[in-house]
Design an enzyme around this catalytic site. Structure first.
Site, PDB file in Angstrom:
ATOM      1  N   CYS A  33       0.851  -1.177   0.000  1.00 34.30           N
ATOM      2  CA  CYS A  33       0.000   0.000   0.000  1.00 34.30           C
ATOM      3  C   CYS A  33       0.897   1.241   0.000  1.00 34.30           C
ATOM      4  CB  CYS A  33      -0.860  -0.031   1.274  1.00 34.30           C
ATOM      5  SG  CYS A  33      -1.918   1.406   1.484  1.00 34.30           S
TER       6      CYS A  33
ATOM      7  N   CYS B 284      -1.133   3.511  -6.657  1.00 32.60           N
ATOM      8  CA  CYS B 284      -1.913   2.925  -5.563  1.00 32.60           C
ATOM      9  C   CYS B 284      -2.155   1.485  -6.001  1.00 32.60           C
ATOM     10  CB  CYS B 284      -3.238   3.680  -5.426  1.00 32.60           C
ATOM     11  SG  CYS B 284      -4.467   2.827  -4.412  1.00 32.60           S
TER      12      CYS B 284
HETATM   13  N1  DGL Z   1      -4.037   0.510  -1.901  1.00 33.40           N
HETATM   14  C1  DGL Z   1      -3.606   1.684  -1.262  1.00 33.40           C
HETATM   15  C2  DGL Z   1      -2.393   2.318  -1.908  1.00 33.40           C
HETATM   16  O1  DGL Z   1      -1.600   1.634  -2.514  1.00 33.40           O
HETATM   17  C3  DGL Z   1      -4.537   2.692  -0.698  1.00 33.40           C
HETATM   18  C4  DGL Z   1      -5.977   2.688  -0.896  1.00 33.40           C
HETATM   19  C5  DGL Z   1      -6.751   3.428   0.165  1.00 33.40           C
HETATM   20  O2  DGL Z   1      -6.948   4.648   0.080  1.00 33.40           O
HETATM   21  O3  DGL Z   1      -7.154   2.766   1.094  1.00 33.40           O
HETATM   22  O4  DGL Z   1      -2.172   3.485  -1.793  1.00 33.40           O
END
Ligand code: DGL
Length: 258
Positions: free
Chosen positions: A75, A187
């Site tokens: 993430c 993301c």
């Molecule tokens: N999957 C996450 C990222 O790589 C974030 C998504 C969210 O806002 O929860 O930034």
């Protein structure tokens, strides 16, 4: 248990990290992976740093109870909010983070226009702004916050072409497609949109993400520590989610096999 045989903990605010898990499994099929999606608390991209750090600590403690040899923060948002604090707190375990792959898109380029799609928090944090300052003298870097794309994945709407197309078209409505050279999927949820992006953007536009870089980085760390499992050992994937709704585990499996 010998350290080699311990699992690798992979987590995200929800289901986006499954896109990373997929690459990890493909690259290291003999490893045991434990995935934790924090869908009950997603999206992280509109939370405060403190809230995100607190969630990460709880998730890492869960992994440590299970016994893991490395942790991947799959993430970008959690990495920018909390990776430094987490590395100081958990000194004995490698913690691999992610950041938008701007370096891949911009290194060696001149006068390119690069769109970085990420969460509002990632784009606001120092980590990303320091990275951007290395590349925006020679290139034009456009920050594009896309929080809705996280919700679309979490709500299992990724196959709803109309919803996705409308959302993507809305983000790009003021940009001249002919002027864009690269798009960074900053993301992990957005990696699932690659095919949609390919049909929306001109063919010549380079679409990059950080999943392969993260996978290679983890593999290198495990190799250096002689902690990769042997080729004849069977790998596995266990999936957990903070939501009580069973739908999330099913959806995680669906995305993993996508
Ligand atoms: N999957 C996450 C990222 O790589 C974030 C998504 C969210 O806002 O929860 O930034």
């Amino acid at each position: 248990m010998n350290n080699k045989d311990k699992a690798i903990g992979v987590f995200d605010s929800g289901l986006g990290g499954i896109s990373v898990l997929k690459d990890l499994v493909q690259s290291m099929p003999n490893e045991r992976f434990i995935y934790f999606g924090d869908s009950a608390n997603a999206p992280y991209g509109i939370k405060t740093k403190e809230e995100i750090t607190q969630r990460c600590v709880e998730i890492i403690d869960f992994f440590l109870e299970k016994g893991v040899k490395a942790i991947v923060i799959a993430c970008n948002t959690a990495t920018s909010a909390a990776a430094n604090i987490l590395r100081e707190k958990y000194l004995h375990i490698p913690i691999i983070g992610m950041e938008p792959a701007l370096k891949v898109a911009a290194e060696g380029q001149n006068k390119n226009t690069i769109v970085v799609m990420a969460t509002p928090l990632t784009l606001k944090e120092d980590k990303f702004n320091n990275l951007m300052s290395k590349y925006d003298d020679n290139n034009t870097v456009i920050k594009m916050p896309c929080p809705e794309l996280v919700n679309i994945v979490e709500n299992d709407l990724l196959d709803d072409k109309e919803v996705v197309h409308n959302q993507l078209k809305y983000y790009y409505k003021d940009l001249n497609m002919d002027k864009i050279d690269s798009v960074v999927l900053g993301c992990t949820h957005f990696v699932f949109y690659r095919e949609y992006m390919e049909s929306l953007l001109n063919e010549s536009i380079n679409i990059v993400d950080g999943n392969l870089g993260t996978t290679n980085h983890l593999k290198e760390i495990l190799r250096e520590g002689n902690e990769l499992r042997d080729n004849d050992e069977e790998g596995s994937v266990e999936i957990y989610n903070s939501s009580n709704d069973e739908r999330f585990i099913k959806l995680s499996q669906k995305l993993l096999n996508r």
